[in-house]
Write a protein that holds these residues in place. Sequence first.
Motif, PDB file in Angstrom:
ATOM      1  N   GLU A  55      38.605  37.157  43.886  1.00 22.98           N
ATOM      2  CA  GLU A  55      37.385  36.447  43.478  1.00 22.98           C
ATOM      3  C   GLU A  55      36.976  36.848  42.056  1.00 22.98           C
ATOM      4  OE1 GLU A  55      32.698  36.671  44.711  1.00 22.98           O
ATOM      5  OE2 GLU A  55      34.177  36.787  46.319  1.00 22.98           O
ATOM      6  N   GLN A  56      36.998  38.157  41.777  1.00 22.06           N
ATOM      7  CA  GLN A  56      36.653  38.621  40.431  1.00 22.06           C
ATOM      8  C   GLN A  56      37.669  38.138  39.406  1.00 22.06           C
ATOM      9  OE1 GLN A  56      36.454  42.843  41.410  1.00 22.06           O
ATOM     10  NE2 GLN A  56      34.224  42.832  41.162  1.00 22.06           N
ATOM     11  N   ALA A  57      38.942  38.148  39.796  1.00 21.10           N
ATOM     12  CA  ALA A  57      40.001  37.691  38.886  1.00 21.10           C
ATOM     13  C   ALA A  57      39.799  36.224  38.515  1.00 21.10           C
ATOM     14  CB  ALA A  57      41.367  37.901  39.528  1.00 21.10           C
ATOM     15  N   ALA A  58      39.418  35.412  39.487  1.00 22.00           N
ATOM     16  CA  ALA A  58      39.210  33.982  39.222  1.00 22.00           C
ATOM     17  C   ALA A  58      38.095  33.767  38.199  1.00 22.00           C
ATOM     18  CB  ALA A  58      38.892  33.248  40.519  1.00 22.00           C
ATOM     19  N   GLU A  59      37.022  34.561  38.335  1.00 24.93           N
ATOM     20  CA  GLU A  59      35.910  34.446  37.385  1.00 24.93           C
ATOM     21  C   GLU A  59      36.358  34.805  35.962  1.00 24.93           C
ATOM     22  OE1 GLU A  59      32.887  37.019  38.843  1.00 24.93           O
ATOM     23  OE2 GLU A  59      32.557  35.891  40.689  1.00 24.93           O
ATOM     24  N   LEU A  60      37.158  35.835  35.828  1.00 27.07           N
ATOM     25  CA  LEU A  60      37.614  36.260  34.499  1.00 27.07           C
ATOM     26  C   LEU A  60      38.654  35.298  33.922  1.00 27.07           C
ATOM     27  CD1 LEU A  60      37.868  40.125  35.044  1.00 27.07           C
ATOM     28  CD2 LEU A  60      36.064  38.856  33.891  1.00 27.07           C
ATOM     29  N   ARG A  61      39.528  34.808  34.785  1.00 27.99           N
ATOM     30  CA  ARG A  61      40.550  33.852  34.299  1.00 27.99           C
ATOM     31  C   ARG A  61      39.910  32.578  33.782  1.00 27.99           C
ATOM     32  NH1 ARG A  61      44.231  35.330  39.466  1.00 27.99           N
ATOM     33  NH2 ARG A  61      45.562  36.920  38.483  1.00 27.99           N
ATOM     34  N   ALA A  62      38.777  32.196  34.383  1.00 26.95           N
ATOM     35  CA  ALA A  62      38.069  30.992  33.917  1.00 26.95           C
ATOM     36  C   ALA A  62      37.583  31.156  32.484  1.00 26.95           C
ATOM     37  CB  ALA A  62      36.891  30.701  34.845  1.00 26.95           C
ATOM     38  N   LEU A  63      37.418  32.411  32.037  1.00 29.42           N
ATOM     39  CA  LEU A  63      37.011  32.682  30.657  1.00 29.42           C
ATOM     40  C   LEU A  63      38.198  32.770  29.700  1.00 29.42           C
ATOM     41  CD1 LEU A  63      34.365  35.506  31.335  1.00 29.42           C
ATOM     42  CD2 LEU A  63      33.907  33.091  30.868  1.00 29.42           C
ATOM     43  N   GLY A  64      39.408  32.756  30.260  1.00 27.33           N
ATOM     44  CA  GLY A  64      40.600  32.904  29.432  1.00 27.33           C
ATOM     45  C   GLY A  64      41.134  34.326  29.394  1.00 27.33           C
ATOM     46  N   ILE A  65      40.710  35.157  30.339  1.00 25.56           N
ATOM     47  CA  ILE A  65      41.159  36.548  30.409  1.00 25.56           C
ATOM     48  C   ILE A  65      42.333  36.651  31.374  1.00 25.56           C
ATOM     49  CG2 ILE A  65      40.496  38.879  31.149  1.00 25.56           C
ATOM     50  CD1 ILE A  65      37.601  38.140  30.323  1.00 25.56           C
ATOM     51  N   THR A  66      43.393  37.322  30.958  1.00 26.46           N
ATOM     52  CA  THR A  66      44.559  37.521  31.817  1.00 26.46           C
ATOM     53  C   THR A  66      44.265  38.624  32.831  1.00 26.46           C
ATOM     54  OG1 THR A  66      46.040  36.895  30.021  1.00 26.46           O
ATOM     55  CG2 THR A  66      47.012  38.132  31.851  1.00 26.46           C
ATOM     56  N   VAL A  67      44.599  38.396  34.097  1.00 28.87           N
ATOM     57  CA  VAL A  67      44.388  39.396  35.150  1.00 28.87           C
ATOM     58  C   VAL A  67      45.674  39.579  35.941  1.00 28.87           C
ATOM     59  CG1 VAL A  67      43.008  40.082  37.146  1.00 28.87           C
ATOM     60  CG2 VAL A  67      41.964  38.689  35.340  1.00 28.87           C
ATOM     61  N   ARG A  68      46.097  40.835  36.101  1.00 29.18           N
ATOM     62  CA  ARG A  68      47.279  41.171  36.905  1.00 29.18           C
ATOM     63  C   ARG A  68      46.822  41.980  38.112  1.00 29.18           C
ATOM     64  NH1 ARG A  68      51.674  43.415  32.443  1.00 29.18           N
ATOM     65  NH2 ARG A  68      51.597  41.636  31.005  1.00 29.18           N
ATOM     66  N   LEU A  69      46.946  41.401  39.293  1.00 29.77           N
ATOM     67  CA  LEU A  69      46.540  42.086  40.517  1.00 29.77           C
ATOM     68  C   LEU A  69      47.742  42.757  41.181  1.00 29.77           C
ATOM     69  CD1 LEU A  69      44.115  39.433  42.061  1.00 29.77           C
ATOM     70  CD2 LEU A  69      43.539  41.442  40.694  1.00 29.77           C
ATOM     71  N   GLY A  70      47.502  43.895  41.811  1.00 31.13           N
ATOM     72  CA  GLY A  70      48.549  44.590  42.536  1.00 31.13           C
ATOM     73  C   GLY A  70      49.510  45.367  41.658  1.00 31.13           C
ATOM     74  N   ASP A  71      49.187  45.529  40.384  1.00 31.15           N
ATOM     75  CA  ASP A  71      50.046  46.297  39.473  1.00 31.15           C
ATOM     76  C   ASP A  71      49.176  47.020  38.458  1.00 31.15           C
ATOM     77  OD1 ASP A  71      52.033  47.395  37.936  1.00 31.15           O
ATOM     78  OD2 ASP A  71      52.605  45.521  36.958  1.00 31.15           O
ATOM     79  N   GLY A  72      48.668  48.177  38.870  1.00 34.36           N
ATOM     80  CA  GLY A  72      47.821  48.956  37.971  1.00 34.36           C
ATOM     81  C   GLY A  72      48.557  50.054  37.244  1.00 34.36           C
ATOM     82  N   ASP A  73      49.879  50.113  37.384  1.00 35.85           N
ATOM     83  CA  ASP A  73      50.631  51.220  36.791  1.00 35.85           C
ATOM     84  C   ASP A  73      51.379  50.847  35.512  1.00 35.85           C
ATOM     85  OD1 ASP A  73      49.826  53.048  38.666  1.00 35.85           O
ATOM     86  OD2 ASP A  73      51.546  52.734  39.985  1.00 35.85           O
ATOM     87  N   THR A  74      51.584  49.559  35.296  1.00 32.70           N
ATOM     88  CA  THR A  74      52.386  49.128  34.146  1.00 32.70           C
ATOM     89  C   THR A  74      51.489  48.806  32.948  1.00 32.70           C
ATOM     90  OG1 THR A  74      53.999  48.167  35.664  1.00 32.70           O
ATOM     91  CG2 THR A  74      54.133  47.492  33.347  1.00 32.70           C
ATOM     92  N   LEU A  75      51.784  49.408  31.804  1.00 38.58           N
ATOM     93  CA  LEU A  75      51.023  49.139  30.576  1.00 38.58           C
ATOM     94  C   LEU A  75      51.497  47.821  29.973  1.00 38.58           C
ATOM     95  CD1 LEU A  75      48.941  50.415  28.569  1.00 38.58           C
ATOM     96  CD2 LEU A  75      50.915  51.238  27.274  1.00 38.58           C
TER      97      LEU A  75
END
Length: 477
Positions: A55-75
């Motif tokens: 839900e939070q990712a959808a809100e940010l993507r609507a602004l044009g922000i890239t969101v990667r879920l389920g992968d917090g270890d890769t830079l």
Amino acid sequence: MGSGQVTSTVSPDFQGKHVTVAGLGVSGVPAARVLHARGATVTVVNDGDDARAREQAAELRALGITVRLGDGDTLPEGTELVVTAPGWKPGKPLFRAAAEAGIDVWGDVELAWRLRAPDAAPWLCVTGTNGKTTTVQMLACILRAAGLRTAAVGNIGVSLLDAVLGDEPYDVLAVELSSYQLHWAPSLRAHSAAVLNLAPDHLDWHGSMEAYAADKGRIYEGNRVACVYNVADKATEDLVREADVEEGCRAIGFTLGTPGPSQLGVVDGILVDRAFVENRYKNAQELAEVSDITPPAPHNIANALAAAGLARAFGVPPKAVRDGLRAFRPDAHRIAHVADVDGVAYVDDSKATNTHAAQASLAAYESIVWIAGGLAKGATFDELVAESAERLRGVVLIGADRALIREALARHAPEVPVVDLDRTDTGAMLQAVQEARRLAAPGDTVLLAPACASMDMFTNYTKRGDAFAEAVRELGS
């Protein structure tokens, strides 16, 4: 204390900069929005991929922000700065990769500090293992009583980013900071700051007590006016000695005893200032009475003295200290009196989620039936039980790690009757209260001070405290 002039950090230019935000949640989402609004190319990475994260990712993507879920270890490739949620552990692969690439990692506090206006309100900062929230709320009450525009912010109440970037004009901010937040805030420089106490906590995150203390000590770096420390806790004074502060910054102690010069303390039930007075070697200023503090438990008096020290460092008059402390009321589940039933007081301190907090709570009462247990988080209980044994009339144990407390009781308080409830369902609290009633006599206090986290049985300490209060109400019905 060392000394050295510290200049204000210049607000950064994020236009076109590739910034990775580590973690969604209460700090990550506003950080991503703020950075995006300032022209940064933002990528958010998050360990979880649950419904709330999507839900939070959808809100940010609507602004044009890239969101990667389920992968917090890769830079992400091209990252020039990482802004992290405070709870992410320093040893994560993402941060190791950033360090190897020479990329800075900031927390939300660092971001707020960097983005504040040149004429922004100064920060009065508080940290410590226990008592932070109460002390910051007391401080905000005192500052308001002095007619100052303020807010309790940071790890409490208003987010720092909102406070720094909002339209509300503040004269001063009362800032609660956790060890996590301080770890990721290298350039923070407070007007004045306090470390209330230091006891083992969050060692799984920091790796050692030394690292935990060092992160707490960051709050003193670059202080301009006062470093407030706990006279009864030498570790806090040691942090002051090690800090590099601005020329003229003073070490100010607080004590429950008679204060010496440059200290605040208590004399005959009066809170006294011998730090911010003319000729502090001969003079003292009355600030308030112990009876002005709710509740007047020893650890809460210490919190009040620390808040008063920071307020006085900011130039607040004595009357405002008194009026602010009188106006203060603690949050729920912090040594809160629920009811008296058949001459027995029932007190909810569900917020006592570690041994240090439980020890302060137990010290506030003379004859106690103690309800304890939950998730120990690696804690040991021998010192807590040994110091509190003479106050215990009985103990009721609940939760997953109750055996650790039971064993400590067997070693240090073998004569105290113990009821061990072999259940971790939420209904166990009603049985615990009923058993505590059976053990208690008129004049006793039944005290919920679990010394453990709540998540084995309850969503959080609030739900645990609510269950206790409901069970007490059933006793009285």
